[in-house]
Design an enzyme around this catalytic site. Structure first.
Site, PDB file in Angstrom:
ATOM      1  N   ASP A 286       0.864  -1.158   0.000  1.00 22.39           N
ATOM      2  CA  ASP A 286       0.000   0.000   0.000  1.00 22.39           C
ATOM      3  C   ASP A 286       0.915   1.226   0.000  1.00 22.39           C
ATOM      4  OD1 ASP A 286      -2.239   1.595   0.383  1.00 22.39           O
ATOM      5  OD2 ASP A 286      -1.843   1.673   2.531  1.00 22.39           O
ATOM      6  N   LYS A 287       0.402   2.374  -0.327  1.00 21.88           N
ATOM      7  CA  LYS A 287       1.283   3.522  -0.349  1.00 21.88           C
ATOM      8  C   LYS A 287       1.168   4.350   0.934  1.00 21.88           C
ATOM      9  CE  LYS A 287       0.387   7.165  -2.730  1.00 21.88           C
ATOM     10  NZ  LYS A 287       0.523   8.196  -1.715  1.00 21.88           N
ATOM     11  N   THR A 288      -0.045   4.854   1.133  1.00 20.60           N
ATOM     12  CA  THR A 288      -0.223   5.782   2.245  1.00 20.60           C
ATOM     13  C   THR A 288      -0.102   5.041   3.567  1.00 20.60           C
ATOM     14  OG1 THR A 288      -1.766   6.903   0.840  1.00 20.60           O
ATOM     15  CG2 THR A 288      -1.711   7.558   3.143  1.00 20.60           C
TER      16      THR A 288
ATOM     17  N   GLU B 234      -7.379  15.285   7.720  1.00 21.24           N
ATOM     18  CA  GLU B 234      -8.302  16.219   8.346  1.00 21.24           C
ATOM     19  C   GLU B 234      -7.575  17.114   9.329  1.00 21.24           C
ATOM     20  OE1 GLU B 234     -11.574  14.246  10.116  1.00 21.24           O
ATOM     21  OE2 GLU B 234     -12.668  14.232   8.226  1.00 21.24           O
TER      22      GLU B 234
ATOM     23  N   PHE C 172     -17.330  10.479   5.328  1.00 20.05           N
ATOM     24  CA  PHE C 172     -16.504  10.048   4.204  1.00 20.05           C
ATOM     25  C   PHE C 172     -16.730   8.568   3.938  1.00 20.05           C
ATOM     26  CE2 PHE C 172     -12.655   8.196   2.498  1.00 20.05           C
ATOM     27  CZ  PHE C 172     -12.385   9.043   1.458  1.00 20.05           C
TER      28      PHE C 172
ATOM     29  N   ARG D 213      -5.530   4.136  -8.011  1.00 18.59           N
ATOM     30  CA  ARG D 213      -6.972   4.236  -8.004  1.00 18.59           C
ATOM     31  C   ARG D 213      -7.641   2.880  -7.870  1.00 18.59           C
ATOM     32  NH1 ARG D 213      -8.119   9.201  -7.108  1.00 18.59           N
ATOM     33  NH2 ARG D 213      -7.610  10.755  -8.665  1.00 18.59           N
TER      34      ARG D 213
ATOM     35  N   LYS E 168      -7.306  -4.701  -5.183  1.00 20.90           N
ATOM     36  CA  LYS E 168      -6.003  -5.016  -4.586  1.00 20.90           C
ATOM     37  C   LYS E 168      -5.911  -6.508  -4.314  1.00 20.90           C
ATOM     38  CE  LYS E 168      -5.069  -0.682  -2.135  1.00 20.90           C
ATOM     39  NZ  LYS E 168      -4.751  -0.112  -0.837  1.00 20.90           N
TER      40      LYS E 168
ATOM     41  N   ASP F 155      -1.573  -0.710   5.852  1.00 18.79           N
ATOM     42  CA  ASP F 155      -1.826  -0.235   7.203  1.00 18.79           C
ATOM     43  C   ASP F 155      -3.284   0.073   7.473  1.00 18.79           C
ATOM     44  OD1 ASP F 155      -2.024   2.012   5.591  1.00 18.79           O
ATOM     45  OD2 ASP F 155      -1.568   3.322   7.270  1.00 18.79           O
TER      46      ASP F 155
ATOM     47  N   ASN G 119      -8.490  -0.568   4.129  1.00 18.30           N
ATOM     48  CA  ASN G 119      -8.627  -0.901   2.714  1.00 18.30           C
ATOM     49  C   ASN G 119      -7.592  -1.925   2.248  1.00 18.30           C
ATOM     50  OD1 ASN G 119      -6.542   0.819   3.069  1.00 18.30           O
ATOM     51  ND2 ASN G 119      -6.878   1.972   1.190  1.00 18.30           N
TER      52      ASN G 119
END
Lengths: 348, 1296
Positions: B426-428, B696, B738, B984, B990, B1010, B1013
């Site tokens: 994952d990236k973030t 946020e 969200f 995206r 994934k 992490d 998702n």
């Protein structure tokens, strides 16, 4: 509880693992150094050691004198007689002549040798009662002796089991010809041939005022000619279960071809140093049938050394493997030298 | 009294039999229906009903995670152990021994090893169960306040005594003992804040509301008066859902939602006192239903091993068959003349050759049973447990900052770590810190670059690295803490909370809690102290000033220039369009008398009342406004709005659609200011923002830097402090949260200045851009702004920033009314609520007006580029699967060196399936299609080309690529690329990608992520790694390993993975070798005993050889051996490839080892054989040296295989040999008549007096091990060569 908790928090302020050598897998360790000199020197040391030991062993083994005579062929008549089990009570004697070319000095042992006798058969090995042989009064019906436990009439066998039942029962005597006509009996010891522990610990006669009463209520095994308490009538301490021939037989051998120690020379008179060269004869009372299982019987006379009998194998094994190891050492040296010359080896 | 729905009626006393029948019926019934549970107060029903023993069918709150009781332990544990096939096999063999015809050993003795193994496992289980019991006990005996009918007050009770229907009172910072429906709170708004870190690891505070109707109670909540009945769902494990309704005595119903439920294991925060009724207790609580315990997977190595075990079975059967036939022939050759040594059966009859062969087959299975290694499974388990221990203990995998260490959650796939081929990341939050830092923004088409801010960040970076240096030298935490006092306070606070976590829920909960306990939730100084851009700051000030002027001069706000109004709205949106909660450290909000009650509009009447310009209504309402409660039928109604003068004016204004009169406005917020002063506002800006996501928080902090500070958030209002204007309070009408499908969130507020209803939306640029207002006539300017913003957005993405668009919509009253109607319907529907709410949100988020966009930087974690480079060198393919937009992803990929600038990048963006296949075909020809951007000429696949390709594919295209018809093409393309980036992508995609690679390429896959998702991908991969980051614990909960940082992956894979793999592979091979070698000895002997199944090795040695004599050294080696030191493994990542290629344990290696075993057994058999041939040696005097030789050989074999010798290695080897001799010597003097048939009395003693014994013991191992020892230096040569080669290659790369 609150106290406990706050203490716990103080004790472990950080979850950082201990920095101990064990936990960090950094224990002092020895890494075998595999440089060419260490590897090669190990090869050469081991090789040379083996070579030396091997040569020693061969020399010793060769010093052993041994004579082996197959008497099941020579006593063909008796063999045939024994083939038929109905002739079991007919005595059959047989003499075997031979000549010793050299003196046999030192301890001389007499063995009988059987071929193709599978004493190591699984069910055969099991078929004995150690408790009975220790003189204990046990109900052998529950032992491993089955089916050699009791006769149909209810009398138990003593000793029970297939091993005891099939005991080797030829008797062999050795005569020495002082000259062409006079033969004297070579003095051979019946006892002292078995392991000390067997004779004194593992085997015991049932306790009673005498041996025959100790065996009262029992009978000999079916293949036996005489009951256990008559195995050696001359020597009280070699009779019954503690008879050496019996004890040795009960120690089942590892291979279908084996020898068992039968007698050893008593050093007296002419035989003080061993058996002198000359003519001898075996007087054999032939009882033990071997033709049924295509077996053969031999009688063996042999001296011994510290490294065992006349078997050269161990010496040869040492010598050959020593030689191979040294050779391997040379080959590795050659490879090593070649690689070292080729310095580009790692730089492909 | 609480019962399940079908048992709702009170049961009169019934005869026992009837009752039994009832029970049966009930059971049947329960299966069919009963989807709800009914809960009543336990305090009701006094009198005879209460005397009845509480035969409640519902679980009470006693926690019982133990599997066994003292009575059930033995049968239950055995039953479980027999699920393992191997155990059944060994017991079967042991039982076979009890059959006299086939028995090979003393039956009791043959049971011994099986019992030993079972006992070891049982003791392990028992110990685990006991520790579970102890921790259960501790939790069960925690105390809480439960209302007691007799005493008429709350009494201290143990947790375990709490039952469904009890009333529980909780104080601040207490842990919630069960799932409780919130009925009363000391909070003025009926709110309760809870921290759910124990459940999902999220450290921000969540709001819970009391059941609506109970809010209006004017008096203190009295449990005795609680007569309502609660109908709710059956217990389930869905943390994010709770539905039900409460039926009041009056027959009225209220819906219950998850906002009303306090979950077990959470902690009450910021709220002085709450009371509720227990709905689910004990094991029916959501927390415990979610707790699934450690996972069991089967590793690749184990799968491979099982194949070889099957081979062993086959070999065993062949050997047994061979022996059986041999024995049949042997018996047959004697014909009718039975030899004396062929002992007849018990009945005196001889067996026929065929029957003898059949019996012998079974006997041989017993004799050769050792070939199937009985202790293998136990040993592997022990070794793995130790490996897990060492991985846990590794200091390098400890993260000081978060005070967390690596966590192995799956205990039996450690060796898989050494065989990975693909990493899906994952990236973030995985590659990046997930610490969002506001970098730049653009408002109404003008970019503010925030250069000063960038300089400040650069300084932080420097400071960080300096700090690391000092930390490396001095190594203390203090310096880091001293960076800001705020942070250190926070740390203290967190550690306090950690303490309490330790006592909560189950161990797993506590563990989870403590990992996160020290997380500083999104608020490092780097993120907080933002240097504002001077231009923008000026404009903000100007805007505020002019607003103030306008207000004081009663000018309409629309006079503001569009740019300034955009700026103003932009910052308002940043400040309020979120779910950030403002807290001050650890202080519960005071119970203040509130003059005003506003709430999200809940009913249509509510709306009408609020917005209908009817004086009548207002008048009637204001009459009742002196008391805070309004009519019972309208819960929480904002009637008081209408009571104050300001509301009066609001209504007026609504009617006239005019701007506020200044006076009233002043009045409006000065009064508010007064009120808030009593409230939660602490002095000196010591405000803490608790955000659900770091973006946020970053935005809120950014807005604060422009003096636009969020100062308070209640469920119905948000307060913002502005320069010049002072405090503004926005009435919060709705929050549309969200979600990943909408990719945006919105708030619906009433603007206090204009009194318009505004929708502020914040979301991904791609989504927002599509939702913008179609250009109207004056839209030329608007269009320009849009295209400009889009340009800047692209620019941000190129810089690797995360982009968010901010938009606004002004709703007319009618629009709002019609929307509200449908929304309220959606909200009040019990079924399909989520779906309807989603639809409703879609309806309002349209026709937006673009305000601006922000660029947030998500910094790369420390050491990510290096780690990726190293993992790459180790032959690992790294794919990034991210939900972010393409440009951002590509830039992060460049930043972390996943993509190289000299690399050609293939970008696949397709619109349809046809196009996709077209582009695929195009790939084979050197032309660029319309769907392929940045396409490079493709040469035929060769190694040089491989390394220079990167593939970027977006979510839409990925959907086509994952299509059955195209997946092969996609894979073949992806395989030729050095790196693959999927942007995206949805969570499902994934996992599909991972699955595709895992299944189609038969590759070992590792997924690391992490967030929630990533869960599906983590679960699908062979090894799932979770990062215990700030995004919550879902990923960690689903993972097999949890690491604090991405960089830890390097050591985990390259060092621990390699070690675990090589150790275990070597051990398994060694096991096979050892057993085969030992059994072969027995097999050779069959040729000399008429295939009768006898063994020359004493049965004791035979049975205990594996378990006692030869087990310890291999365990030590399996746990501690290091074939290559850690530094070299890290320095030469190339070495990792040996695991990928399964070099340590390839199928042929099994056979090589078998052949070696064959050779060694031949040596160990025939050297003693020929030595003793034709001698008076007896069976066991000959067998004992063989056993000794075999032991020596086996241990020396291990010694050759061992690469590093520690004290443990030495002592275990020496111990094993000594143990053998001691056991042999003792055993051989212990009993002269025992242990038939061997009866080894004095054998060893006798042997040790003979030189031949020693001579054999020396020569046999030497000859047996000669081939291995000769090849051994060669192997080491190769290894050294590989290290040097790899190292040199690495250096060459580094130079280039």
């Amino acid at each position: 509880m609150k106290n406990k908790n706050s203490q716990g928090a103080q004790e472990s302020p950080s979850r950082c693992p201990d920095n101990s050598a064990f936990k960090q897998q950094k224990l002092p360790a020895w890494k075998p150094k595999l440089t060419a000199p260490t590897v090669l020197s190990s090869f050469f040391t081991i090789g040379v050691f083996c070579l030396l030991v091997g040569i020693c062993l061969i020399l010793y083994a060769r010093s052993v004198k041994e004579i082996q005579i197959n008497y099941s062929d020579i006593c063909l008549n008796c063999s045939k007689l024994r083939e038929n089990s109905s002739n079991w009570d007919k005595e059959c004697n047989c003499s075997v002549y031979f000549t010793l070319q050299e003196n046999m000095l030192g301890d001389v042992f007499m063995y009988y040798r059987l071929q193709n006798f599978y004493q190591n058969h699984r069910r055969y090995v099991l078929s004995r009662s150690d408790a009975q042989l220790l003189g204990q009064d046990v109900n052998i019906q529950n032992s491993n002796c089955a089916p050699f436990t009791i006769y149909p009439n209810g009398t138990p066998m003593a000793p029970c089991g297939a091993i005891a039942n099939s005991m080797f029962n030829d008797s062999i005597q050795l005569f020495y010809y002082l000259n062409s006509s006079t033969a004297i009996k070579v003095p051979l010891l019946k006892s002292g041939n078995s392991w000390w522990s067997d004779k004194n610990v593992k085997f015991r006669n049932p306790t009673s005022y005498n041996l025959s009463s100790a065996f009262a209520g029992t009978t000999r095994p079916p293949y036996w000619q005489k009951p256990a308490y008559l195995l050696d009538e001359e020597d009280e301490r070699n009779n019954g279960y503690i008879n050496d021939d019996f004890i040795i037989w009960m120690r089942v051998s590892a291979f279908p071809t084996f020898r068992n120690l039968y007698r050893h020379l008593r050093h007296t008179n002419q035989f003080a140093d061993g058996l002198p060269a000359g003519n001898y004869t075996f007087h054999i009372t032939y009882n033990f049938p071997v033709t049924k299982f295509k077996g053969e019987k031999q009688v063996v006379l042999s001296t011994s050394t510290w490294s065992g009998g006349s078997n050269l194998f161990l010496g040869i094994a040492y010598t050959v493997s020593g030689a191979v190891i040294v050779l391997a050492g040379f080959i590795i040296t050659a490879i090593h030298l070649k690689l070292r010359k080729k310095k580009t080896y790692f730089q492909r | 009294m609480a019962q399940d729905a079908e048992g709702g009626e009170d049961v009169p006393q019934v005869p026992k039999e009837e009752e039994k029948e009832r029970k049966n019926r009930r059971r049947r019934k329960r299966k069919k229906e009963s989807k709800t549970r009914t809960v009543r107060s336990n305090l009701l029903l006094p009198g005879p009903e209460a005397e009845k023993p509480q035969r409640s069918p519902l679980a009470n709150n006693r926690l019982k995670t133990t599997k066994y009781t003292a009575l059930s332990f033995l049968p239950k544990n055995l039953f479980e152990q027999f699920h393992r096939l191997a155990n059944v096999y060994f017991v079967f063999i042991a039982l076979l021994n009890f059959v006299p015809a086939v028995n090979a050993f003393q039956p009791e003795l043959a049971l011994a090893p099986v019992l030993f193994i079972l006992a070891v496992t049982a003791i392990k289980d028992l110990w685990e169960d006991y520790s579970r019991y102890r921790s259960d006990n501790e939790i069960n005996h925690m105390e809480c306040l439960v209302y007691c009918r007799n005493e008429k007050k709350y009494m201290n009770r143990y947790w375990k005594e709490v039952e469904v229907g009890d009333f529980v009172q909780l104080r601040c910072n207490e842990i919630i003992p069960a799932d409780i429906l919130l009925l009363s709170s000391s909070d003025p708004d009926g709110l309760c804040h809870i921290e759910t870190a124990n459940l999902d690891g999220e450290t921000n505070l969540k709001q819970r509301q009391i059941v609506r109707r109970f809010l209006e109670l004017d008096s203190e909540f009295d449990p005795l008066k609680f007569t309502s009945v609660i109908e709710c769902e059956k217990p389930n494990n869905d943390l994010s859902r709770f539905r039900g309704y409460i039926v009041h005595k009056s027959g009225k119903r209220d819906g219950l939602y998850k906002e009303n439920l306090l979950l077990r294991g959470c902690t009450v925060r910021n709220t002085e006192e709450v009371t509720g009724i227990v709905i689910y207790a004990g094991h029916e609580t959501k927390a415990l239903l979610n707790n699934s315990g450690p996972r069991y997977k089967r590793s690749k190595l184990e799968r491979q091993m099982n194949i070889d075990v099957l081979w062993c079975v086959l070999i065993l059967i062949v050997m047994c068959l061979f022996s059986a036939i041999g024995h049949g022939l042997w018996v047959w050759q004697y014909g009718e003349k039975k030899p004396v040594f062929d002992v007849p059966g018990l009945d005196g009859n001889y067996l026929s050759p065929v029957l003898a062969a059949v019996y012998l087959f079974l006997t041989m299975i017993i004799v050769f049973q050792v070939l199937i290694p009985i202790s293998l499974y136990v040993s592997i388990e022990i070794v793995k447990a130790c490996q897990v221990f060492f991985i846990h203990q590794d200091k390098d995998l400890y993260d000081e900052e978060t005070d967390s260490q690596l966590q192995c959650r799956a205990l039996n796939i450690t060796e898989d770590l050494g065989q990975m081929q693909y990493i899906f990341s994952d990236k973030t939050g995985t590659l990046t810190e997930n610490k969002m830092v506001f970098r730049r923004c653009t408002v109404s088409g003008i970019e503010y670059s925030h250069d000063a801010n960038a300089r400040r960040l650069a300084m932080y970076q420097e400071a960080d690295s300096e700090e690391e240096e000092t930390a490396a030298k001095g190594g203390t935490l203090s310096q880091r803490n001293s960076v800001s006092s705020h942070q250190s306070i926070k740390v203290v606070h967190r550690s306090l909370s950690m303490k309490s976590h330790r006592r909560t829920g189950s161990r797993a909960e506590a563990k989870r809690a403590s990992i996160l306990s020290k997380h500083t939730a999104f608020s490092s100084p780097m993120e907080k102290d933002i240097t504002p851009d001077p231009n923008l700051l000026d404009k903000v000030n100007e805007c505020a000033r002019s607003l103030e002027v306008m207000r004081s001069h009663e000018q309409p706000l629309s006079q503001l220039t569009p740019e300034l109004s955009d700026i103003f709205d932009f910052f308002i949106a940043l400040t309020i369009c979120n779910t950030v909660v403002v807290t001050s450290p650890d202080q519960p909000r005071q119970k203040v008398v509130r003059f005003e009650l506003k709430s999200p509009v809940k009913t249509i009447e509510d709306f009408i009342r609020r917005f209908t310009p009817s004086r009548l209504t207002s008048g009637s309402n204001s009459s009742s406004s002196s008391s805070l409660t309004t009519s019972k039928s309208m819960p929480r109604l904002g009637s008081s709005i209408l009571s104050s003068t300001s509301t009066e004016s609001t209504l007026l204004k609504l009617e006239e659609k005019l701007a506020h009169s200044p006076q009233m406005n002043n009045n409006g917020y000065s009064s508010q200011q007064e009120r808030r002063a009593i409230g939660s506002r602490p002095e000196g800006g010591e405000l803490r923002y608790e955000a659900e996501s770091p973006d946020e928080a970053a935005l809120v902090y950014a807005a604060r830097a422009y003096n636009c500070a969020l100062v308070g958030r209640l469920s119905d209002q948000v307060s913002v402090e502005l320069p010049h204007l002072g405090r503004l309070t926005f009435e919060l009408l709705h929050t549309l949260g969200f979600d990943s499908i909408r990719k945006r969130m919105s708030v619906v507020v009433r603007h206090p200045l204009t009194d318009e209803i505004n929708v502020y939306t914040k979301g991904a640029d791609s989504v927002i851009m599509d939702l913008l207002l179609p250009f109207d006539p004056r839209g030329n300017h608007q269009k320009k702004i849009q295209s400009k913003t889009q340009n800047y957005l692209n620019l941000y993405a190129v810089d690797g920033l995360r982009t968010l668009c901010i938009a606004k919509r002004v709703l007319s009253k009618e629009e709002y009314a019609s929307w509200l109607k449908s929304h309220l319907e959606a909200e009040s529907s019990i079924e399909n609520r989520e779906e309807l709410l989603f639809q409703s949100a879609l309806r309002i988020e349209t026709n937006l007006h673009l305000l601006g966009a922000t660029g947030i930087e998500d910094r790369l974690q420390d050491g990510v580029p290096e780690t990726i480079a190293n993992l790459r060198k180790a032959g690992l393919q790294i794919w990034i699967l991210t939900g972010d937009k393409q440009e951002t992803a590509i830039n992060i990929a460049y930043a972390c060196k996943l993509l190289d600038h000299d690399e050609e990048i293939i970008t696949l963006n397709a619109e349809s399936l046809v196009n996709r296949s077209l582009s695929d075909d195009l790939l084979l020809k050197p032309t660029a299609g319309n769907t392929t951007v940045g396409f490079c000429p493709l040469s035929p696949p060769s190694s040089s080309v491989h390394s220079s390709l990167g593939l970027v594919i977006d979510g839409k295209t990925l959907a086509y690529a994952l299509d059955k018809t195209l997946e092969d093409k996609f894979l073949s393309l992806a395989r030729r690329c050095r790196s693959v980036l999927c942007c995206r992508s949805t969570p499902l995609q994934k996992s599909m990608v991972v699955k595709l690679v895992r299944d189609k390429l038969k590759a070992m896959t590792l997924a690391i992520g992490d967030g929630a998702n990533d869960v599906s991908m983590i679960q699908v991969a062979d090894v799932g790694v979770g990062i215990s980051g700030p995004e919550g614990m879902q990923a960690v909960m689903a993972s097999d390993f949890a690491v604090p940082r991405f960089r830890h992956l390097e050591k985990l894979l390259l060092v621990h993975g390699h070690w675990c793999y090589s150790r275990l592979a070597n051990m398994v091979l060694y096991f096979f070798y050892k057993n085969a070698m030992f059994v072969a000895l027995l097999f050779w002997y069959q040729f000399y005993c008429g295939f009768s199944g006898s063994s020359m090795i004493d049965q004791w040695y035979l049975i205990f050889f594996n378990v006692l004599f030869s087990s310890l050294p291999q365990l030590v080696t399996g746990v501690l051996d290091k074939d290559i030191p850690a530094e070299v493994l890290i320095g030469v990542p190339h070495l990792y490839k040996s695991g990928q290629k399964m070099e340590e344990y390839q199928p042929h290696m099994f056979w090589m080892n078998m052949i070696d075993a064959l050779y060694q057994s031949l040596v160990c058999f025939y050297i003693p054989f020929f030595t003793y041939y034709d001698s008076e040696v007896d069976l066991f005097s000959w067998g004992t040296p063989i056993t000794t030789i075999a032991l020596f050989t086996i241990i020396l074999h291990l010694a050759i295989e061992t690469k590093t010798w520690t004290l443990f290695h030495w002592s275990s080897c020496i111990f094993s040999i000594l143990l053998f001799f001691i056991v042999a010597l003792v055993y051989n003097v212990s009993c002269p008549i025992c242990y038939p048939p061997s009866n080894p009395y004095w054998t060893m003693e006798k042997l040790m007096g003979e030189p031949v014994f020693y001579l054999i013991c020396i020569i046999s191992p030497v000859v047996a091990l000669l081939p291995r020892y000769s090849i051994f230096p060669l192997c080491v040569y190769m290894l050294v060569a590989r290290i040097l080669w790899g190292g040199m290659r690495g250096k060459a790369k580094g130079c280039a």
